[in-house]
Write a protein that holds these residues in place. Sequence first.
Motif, PDB file in Angstrom:
ATOM      1  N   THR A 167      -4.530  26.333 -80.322  1.00 54.98           N
ATOM      2  CA  THR A 167      -4.002  26.536 -78.976  1.00 54.98           C
ATOM      3  C   THR A 167      -3.416  25.280 -78.354  1.00 54.98           C
ATOM      4  O   THR A 167      -2.916  25.331 -77.238  1.00 54.98           O
ATOM      5  CB  THR A 167      -5.115  27.070 -78.036  1.00 54.98           C
ATOM      6  N   SER A 168      -3.473  24.157 -79.056  1.00 53.78           N
ATOM      7  CA  SER A 168      -2.895  22.931 -78.483  1.00 53.78           C
ATOM      8  C   SER A 168      -1.383  23.047 -78.495  1.00 53.78           C
ATOM      9  O   SER A 168      -0.802  23.697 -79.367  1.00 53.78           O
ATOM     10  CB  SER A 168      -3.334  21.713 -79.286  1.00 53.78           C
ATOM     11  N   TYR A 169      -0.737  22.419 -77.525  1.00 53.52           N
ATOM     12  CA  TYR A 169       0.719  22.540 -77.441  1.00 53.52           C
ATOM     13  C   TYR A 169       1.382  21.271 -77.958  1.00 53.52           C
ATOM     14  O   TYR A 169       1.637  21.125 -79.140  1.00 53.52           O
ATOM     15  CB  TYR A 169       1.149  22.859 -76.013  1.00 53.52           C
ATOM     16  N   THR A 170       1.639  20.327 -77.109  1.00 48.96           N
ATOM     17  CA  THR A 170       2.365  19.143 -77.552  1.00 48.96           C
ATOM     18  C   THR A 170       1.771  17.909 -76.866  1.00 48.96           C
ATOM     19  O   THR A 170       1.380  17.970 -75.698  1.00 48.96           O
ATOM     20  CB  THR A 170       3.868  19.294 -77.260  1.00 48.96           C
ATOM     21  N   PRO A 171       1.658  16.788 -77.569  1.00 50.67           N
ATOM     22  CA  PRO A 171       0.862  15.647 -77.075  1.00 50.67           C
ATOM     23  C   PRO A 171       1.618  14.702 -76.159  1.00 50.67           C
ATOM     24  O   PRO A 171       1.782  13.518 -76.452  1.00 50.67           O
ATOM     25  CB  PRO A 171       0.469  14.955 -78.378  1.00 50.67           C
ATOM     26  N   TYR A 172       2.098  15.210 -75.035  1.00 48.36           N
ATOM     27  CA  TYR A 172       2.789  14.328 -74.098  1.00 48.36           C
ATOM     28  C   TYR A 172       1.819  13.342 -73.441  1.00 48.36           C
ATOM     29  O   TYR A 172       2.182  12.222 -73.111  1.00 48.36           O
ATOM     30  CB  TYR A 172       3.497  15.150 -73.020  1.00 48.36           C
ATOM     31  N   GLN A 173       0.577  13.778 -73.211  1.00 45.31           N
ATOM     32  CA  GLN A 173      -0.405  12.891 -72.587  1.00 45.31           C
ATOM     33  C   GLN A 173      -1.259  12.259 -73.684  1.00 45.31           C
ATOM     34  O   GLN A 173      -2.254  12.822 -74.127  1.00 45.31           O
ATOM     35  CB  GLN A 173      -1.276  13.680 -71.608  1.00 45.31           C
ATOM     36  N   ALA A 174      -0.836  11.104 -74.119  1.00 48.60           N
ATOM     37  CA  ALA A 174      -1.469  10.468 -75.276  1.00 48.60           C
ATOM     38  C   ALA A 174      -2.951  10.195 -75.054  1.00 48.60           C
ATOM     39  O   ALA A 174      -3.755  10.251 -75.985  1.00 48.60           O
ATOM     40  CB  ALA A 174      -0.746   9.156 -75.595  1.00 48.60           C
ATOM     41  N   GLU A 175      -3.326   9.936 -73.788  1.00 54.37           N
ATOM     42  CA  GLU A 175      -4.717   9.572 -73.528  1.00 54.37           C
ATOM     43  C   GLU A 175      -5.680  10.726 -73.770  1.00 54.37           C
ATOM     44  O   GLU A 175      -6.876  10.506 -73.975  1.00 54.37           O
ATOM     45  CB  GLU A 175      -4.873   9.042 -72.092  1.00 54.37           C
ATOM     46  N   ILE A 176      -5.178  11.967 -73.776  1.00 51.38           N
ATOM     47  CA  ILE A 176      -6.074  13.102 -74.020  1.00 51.38           C
ATOM     48  C   ILE A 176      -5.672  13.866 -75.285  1.00 51.38           C
ATOM     49  O   ILE A 176      -6.145  14.959 -75.530  1.00 51.38           O
ATOM     50  CB  ILE A 176      -6.093  14.081 -72.821  1.00 51.38           C
TER      51      ILE A 176
ATOM     52  N   GLN B   6      -5.543  12.369 -78.594  1.00 54.43           N
ATOM     53  CA  GLN B   6      -5.735  11.487 -79.745  1.00 54.43           C
ATOM     54  C   GLN B   6      -5.901  12.255 -81.062  1.00 54.43           C
ATOM     55  O   GLN B   6      -5.413  11.841 -82.107  1.00 54.43           O
ATOM     56  CB  GLN B   6      -6.944  10.576 -79.507  1.00 54.43           C
ATOM     57  N   GLY B   7      -6.585  13.397 -81.002  1.00 54.29           N
ATOM     58  CA  GLY B   7      -6.775  14.171 -82.232  1.00 54.29           C
ATOM     59  C   GLY B   7      -5.464  14.690 -82.792  1.00 54.29           C
ATOM     60  O   GLY B   7      -5.184  14.570 -83.992  1.00 54.29           O
ATOM     61  N   THR B   8      -4.630  15.264 -81.900  1.00 48.65           N
ATOM     62  CA  THR B   8      -3.326  15.779 -82.321  1.00 48.65           C
ATOM     63  C   THR B   8      -2.445  14.653 -82.846  1.00 48.65           C
ATOM     64  O   THR B   8      -1.805  14.776 -83.900  1.00 48.65           O
ATOM     65  CB  THR B   8      -2.623  16.493 -81.160  1.00 48.65           C
ATOM     66  N   LEU B   9      -2.409  13.555 -82.111  1.00 43.23           N
ATOM     67  CA  LEU B   9      -1.591  12.420 -82.533  1.00 43.23           C
ATOM     68  C   LEU B   9      -2.088  11.847 -83.862  1.00 43.23           C
ATOM     69  O   LEU B   9      -1.291  11.428 -84.700  1.00 43.23           O
ATOM     70  CB  LEU B   9      -1.612  11.336 -81.459  1.00 43.23           C
ATOM     71  N   HIS B  10      -3.395  11.876 -84.061  1.00 41.61           N
ATOM     72  CA  HIS B  10      -3.966  11.337 -85.301  1.00 41.61           C
ATOM     73  C   HIS B  10      -3.484  12.144 -86.505  1.00 41.61           C
ATOM     74  O   HIS B  10      -3.024  11.567 -87.505  1.00 41.61           O
ATOM     75  CB  HIS B  10      -5.499  11.343 -85.222  1.00 41.61           C
ATOM     76  N   TYR B  11      -3.587  13.479 -86.441  1.00 38.13           N
ATOM     77  CA  TYR B  11      -3.189  14.250 -87.620  1.00 38.13           C
ATOM     78  C   TYR B  11      -1.680  14.207 -87.840  1.00 38.13           C
ATOM     79  O   TYR B  11      -1.207  14.274 -88.974  1.00 38.13           O
ATOM     80  CB  TYR B  11      -3.746  15.673 -87.600  1.00 38.13           C
TER      81      TYR B  11
END
Length: 433
Positions: free
Chosen positions: A94-103, A105-110
Motif C-alpha cells: 500500500t505504500s505509494y512514493t517516497p517523497y518524504q525521505a524521513e518517513i 527509509q524502508g522504501t528508499l532502501h529497497y
Amino acid sequence: MYKYFPHTEDDLQAMLAKAGVKDLDGLYAQIPDSIRFKGDYDLPMSMCELEVRQLFEKLGSENKQLTCFAGMGVYDHYTPSVIPSLLQRSEFLTSYTPYQAEISQGTLHYIFEYQSMMAELTGMDISNASMYDGTTAAAEAMMMAVAAGKKQNKVLVSAGLNPKTREVLDTYALHQGIELETLPLKDGVTDLSAANFEGVAGVMVQQPNVFGIVEDFTGFADACHENKALFIIDSVASDLAVLKTPGEWGGDIAVGDGQSLGIPMLFGGPYVGYMCCTEKLIRKMPGRIVGMTKDNRDQRAFVLTLQAREQHIRRQKATSNICSNQSLMALFVTMYCSLMGRQGLKEAAELSYAGAHYLCDELLKTGRFSLVYDKPFFNEFYVKYDGDADTLYQRFIEAGILGGVRCQDGFIFAVTEKRTKEEIDNLVKIAAL
C-alpha cells in the motif's frame, strides 16, 4: 453521511462556479448525446463473502492453464513462494512514493538495493528506480539519446528488436520529432555495415534478438562513438546472468524488462522496466535515483537525488512523465535476486539454455522442422515447420500446451528452467505426428 468523500456541497458549487457551469451535467455538455449511455448498469445483486469467492472461482476456472513454451519478451520462470508472501505485507503493498525521505527509509532502501543489483547485472554505472515495463524503458532510452545528441534526432533500430517494442518506439517518436530508421538483419543478425550515421543520436539493438539469436556486437560501440551516437542494448534481464553484459559490449544505455527475474506472466502485467547507463549520462536519465548517505547522527540514510528531472518537480521541462514507476515490482525483482543469488541466477539461465537446445535438437530429429537461422541461440529459437503450422498450433492447444509463438510458416519456441524433460518430450511427440 459520506465521511470518505472529501468535497462538501459548498466545495462542489465553488468548483462549478469557477468552471463557469451551473451543475455537474454542464461539465459534460460537449459530449454528443448520441454516444451517451442511457441504460441501466448491468450490476449483480449484492453478495456475501462466500458468494463472491464462489463467483470468482467459477470465473477463474474458465481460464485454461497451458504448459508454456512461448516467449518473445515474456517468460514462464519460477517464482519462489516467499516473494508473494512478503510482497503482500501492507507496508509494501500500500505504500505509494517516497517523497518524504524521513518517513520512507524502508522504501528508499529497497529501491537503492534494486538499483545496485541492476547496475551489477548489466555491468553499467548507474540504474534508475525502474520504468513501467521494457517497452517504455526502450522508448525512454530513445528519447534520452536524442536529448544527449542535441541536434541529432535520428535513431537506428535493429530489425531484431521485438515488434511490440518497436510499435511503442514508433508511438513515442511520432510526437517527439524523432526519426526512426530500421537497421536490417543479415542472416538473422544486425547488419552494422548498412548503417548511415548521418544525424544519428543512437543505435538500438536487442540481445538476444527477437529470434533468440545471441548477437556479436563487436565494433558496434566503437562505430557509434566515432559518430557521436549512443549505443543502446535491450536485453532479457535473466539472460545477463550468463551472457556478456551491455557494459562489457561498451553500451551507453541498457534497457529491458525485468519480468524474467521471477515475475509471473500475470496476463501481461504489471512488469518492471529497467534502465541503466554510464555515469556521464546520469543527468539525462529519466526517473528517480536513490542515493545512500549519512544523517546528522552519522547513521546510514537513503535519499532521493536528481529527482528534479521528474514531472512533479519540473512539469513541462521534465525529462520524463514516468514518475511513480513500478517500485512494487522493483521490490519483487530485488527479493528474487536476493533469494537466488549469483549462482541461482546463473543456474536458472543455464537450465533454460540446456532445455531450449534439447528441444531444438529433438524437433530437428523429427524431420519436420529446420532452423531458420543457423546461429547461436540462448533459450529461444525460430524454426520452420514442414506442414500446416496453424493446425499444429491448435493441436498443441488441445493437448494443454502453449506451443511457442507463431511466426510466418514456423514457430518461435522458448524454454525456461520450469520446463521438464517430460513436458519437452510430450511437445515433440505431438509435433512429430
